[in-house]
Design a protein around this motif. Structure first.
Motif, PDB file in Angstrom:
ATOM      1  N   CYS A   7       0.842  -1.190   0.000  1.00  0.00           N
ATOM      2  CA  CYS A   7       0.000   0.000   0.000  1.00  0.00           C
ATOM      3  C   CYS A   7       0.887   1.252   0.000  1.00  0.00           C
ATOM      4  O   CYS A   7       1.735   1.409   0.879  1.00  0.00           O
ATOM      5  CB  CYS A   7      -0.902  -0.014   1.232  1.00  0.00           C
ATOM      6  N   CYS A  10       0.226   3.188   3.508  1.00  0.00           N
ATOM      7  CA  CYS A  10       0.618   2.697   4.829  1.00  0.00           C
ATOM      8  C   CYS A  10       1.603   1.543   4.791  1.00  0.00           C
ATOM      9  O   CYS A  10       2.077   1.108   5.850  1.00  0.00           O
ATOM     10  CB  CYS A  10      -0.623   2.333   5.655  1.00  0.00           C
ATOM     11  N   CYS A  27      -5.967  -2.357   0.134  1.00  0.00           N
ATOM     12  CA  CYS A  27      -5.183  -2.472   1.372  1.00  0.00           C
ATOM     13  C   CYS A  27      -6.093  -2.944   2.505  1.00  0.00           C
ATOM     14  O   CYS A  27      -7.113  -2.306   2.787  1.00  0.00           O
ATOM     15  CB  CYS A  27      -4.585  -1.107   1.727  1.00  0.00           C
ATOM     16  N   CYS A  30      -5.847   0.028   5.599  1.00  0.00           N
ATOM     17  CA  CYS A  30      -6.437   1.374   5.511  1.00  0.00           C
ATOM     18  C   CYS A  30      -7.507   1.483   4.430  1.00  0.00           C
ATOM     19  O   CYS A  30      -8.037   2.571   4.200  1.00  0.00           O
ATOM     20  CB  CYS A  30      -5.352   2.427   5.302  1.00  0.00           C
ATOM     21  N   TRP A  32      -7.286   1.513   1.288  1.00  0.00           N
ATOM     22  CA  TRP A  32      -6.910   2.151   0.020  1.00  0.00           C
ATOM     23  C   TRP A  32      -7.159   1.185  -1.136  1.00  0.00           C
ATOM     24  O   TRP A  32      -6.874  -0.009  -1.038  1.00  0.00           O
ATOM     25  CB  TRP A  32      -5.429   2.543   0.062  1.00  0.00           C
TER      26      TRP A  32
HETATM   27 ZN    ZN Z   1      -2.903   1.045   3.463  1.00  0.00          ZN
END
Ligand code: ZN
Length: 171
Positions: A7, A10, A27, A30, A32
């Protein structure tokens, strides 16, 4: 084309997921999502006052050494018209004015993936060509005596520009 293992926000390893009916990477930490969108490119069908067409020979891949219309990727924050005129200026030192939109096209490119190509008719109003490192040579050619352009999309744009009944003026 961008591919990610981790990711970019993060650093967590991405997982495969089907989102909105498409295979994407997501991800798990998070949330994403890796959306893959086409890259916007502008192409200039640029003529001088004598109705001659500007053609360049490309110095870099893709299509290295091929005759082509000038163009390139849009930068963040610029309009497509601005990007098209900027690329024209960078590659040939020529200044021009956007005369109209020829069309918008989708192509899959082996180097860059999905492209959204926007082609404009341009009138050039400065005489002197000075090429940069992206170009081997450049010149204005009469429509009946063009170099051998072998990029199918560029031939399509030339044909579409010719079939426009009258130039759509943007200003
Ligand atoms: Zn992430």
């Amino acid at each position: 084309m961008h591919t990610f293992t981790f990711c970019p926000k993060c650093g967590t390893p991405l997982q495969e997921a089907v989102i909105e009916n498409r295979d994407r990477q997501q991800c798990p930490a998070c949330s994403w999502i890796h959306y893959r969108n086409p890259l916007p490119v502008t192409i200039a069908f640029a003529r001088n006052q004598d109705d001659e067409l500007l053609v360049i020979r490309r110095a870099h891949p893709p299509a290295e050494n091929e005759w082509a219309l000038p163009g390139g990727f849009l930068e963040t924050g610029e309009t497509p018209e601005e990007g098209c005129l900027r690329e024209l200026l960078e590659e040939t030192s020529l200044k021009g004015r956007v005369e109209g939109l020829i069309g918008a096209y989708h192509r899959e490119n082996e180097m860059y993936g999905s492209l959204l190509v926007i082609a404009y008719k341009i009138i050039v109003h400065t005489p002197e060509i000075r090429i940069n490192h992206e170009v081997h040579e450049a010149g204005f050619y009469h429509p009946d005596a063009l170099p051998d352009i072998r990029i199918p999309l560029h031939n399509q744009i030339i044909s579409d520009a010719a079939s426009l009944v009258s130039p759509g003026s943007l200003r």
